[in-house]
Design a protein around this motif. Structure first.
Motif: not given
Length: 296
Positions: A81-86, A111-116, A121-130, A138-141
């Motif tokens: 249930x996340x936003x694909x374009x954000x 930031x902790x969970x992105x690293x964990x 490296x994807x923190x500033x990417x749009x979700x739909x590029x993953x 990302x949903x788990x975070x």
């Protein structure tokens, strides 16, 4: 901390969806809530999360009605249930703030969970590029960033490759070790067996089996032996109808009773070249099929 659902009933119009659901689980353990599609798992989870109320029954923490302002719940839904374009970082901050965190603490936690999870490296990417698997992480975070006491994971391993599945397993073990209550809902029985001490199987809105998984297995009749041997053709010929070959090449030996176990083991090991022999215990998949295989 102990979580208890006590005698939960829920109907939508004339349709009874839950009929007297009761179970409890404690901090530092994982509980498996199992059932076929339509058995009532999602409705149970939504009542637990206060998405909508039950018709009757209670959700309790340590014997008292749950205070949703004091008890944090993290939820990983089966349907994402996340936003694909954000941008990923921005929406993770947003969801953490919805859970009561201020911006500074939310940013640190994200930031902790992105690293964990190897996602920095994807923190500033749009979700739909993953990829689907990385979107799952990302949903788990969103379920973990606010450090909830109760973590609900609905089909958490869906779409994950073996490497990411191993990473998620490590994270789940860490959350359990921190004293969280972890509630699993999954059709992947191998993961339930790996993590869950206790289970409940739902069928048509009722719990048809629950308890300690090890004890449930032990309570099955122990009148079969699982045998691996290079002499299986000879064993099959000698034992006749009480011995069958499994799809993996092992042999299943049916005994007259569980009391014959020692004598049969001795006979087999003295007569044939046996690689391994053990009392057969049903897998959780076997148990699930037995209790949830048909629905009213």
């Amino acid at each position: 901390m102990e979580l208890e659902l006590r005698n939960i009933h829920k109907s939508f119009g004339d349709k009874k969806v839950l009929e007297g659901i009761s179970f409890h689980t404690t901090a530092g353990t994982a509980f498996g809530l199992l059932g076929r599609n339509g058995a009532g798992k999602t409705t149970t989870i939504r009542i637990l999360m206060d998405v909508f109320p039950s018709n009757s029954g209670e959700v309790l923490i340590d014997g008292k009605p749950i205070d949703y302002h004091a008890v944090g719940i993290g939820y990983l839904p089966e349907e994402r249930g996340l936003y694909p374009k954000k941008k990923i970082f921005d929406q993770l901050i947003y969801f953490a703030q919805l859970k009561g965190m201020n911006h500074s603490n939310a940013a640190k936690a994200v930031d902790y969970w992105l690293n964990r999870l190897g996602m920095a490296e994807y923190r500033n990417k749009r979700l739909d590029t993953l990829s689907k698997g990385n979107q799952q992480k990302i949903q788990l975070i969103t379920a973990l960033a606010h450090n909830p006491q109760i973590v609900i994971l609905d089909e958490p391993f869906s779409g994950l490759d073996p490497v990411n599945a191993m990473l998620l397993k490590d994270v789940v073990k860490e959350e359990i070790a921190k004293g969280k209550i972890v509630l699993f809902s999954s059709h992947q029985m191998n993961y339930i067996e790996e993590f869950c001490d206790k289970i409940a199987i739902l069928n048509s809105g009722r719990i048809v089996l629950q308890g300690d998984l090890h004890e449930i297995k032990r309570n099955y009749s122990r009148d079969r032996l699982l045998v691996c041997s290079e002499n299986k053709a000879q064993i099959l010929a000698d034992l006749g109808s009480c011995c069958t070959e499994n799809s993996d090449g092992s042999l299943m030996v049916q005994m007259a009773s569980a009391d014959a176990k020692q004598d049969m083991m001795k006979k087999l090991t003295e007569t044939y070249d046996i690689d391994s022999i053990q009392v057969f215990e049903p897998s959780l998949n076997d148990i699930f099929v037995e209790y949830a295989g048909t629905q009213e």
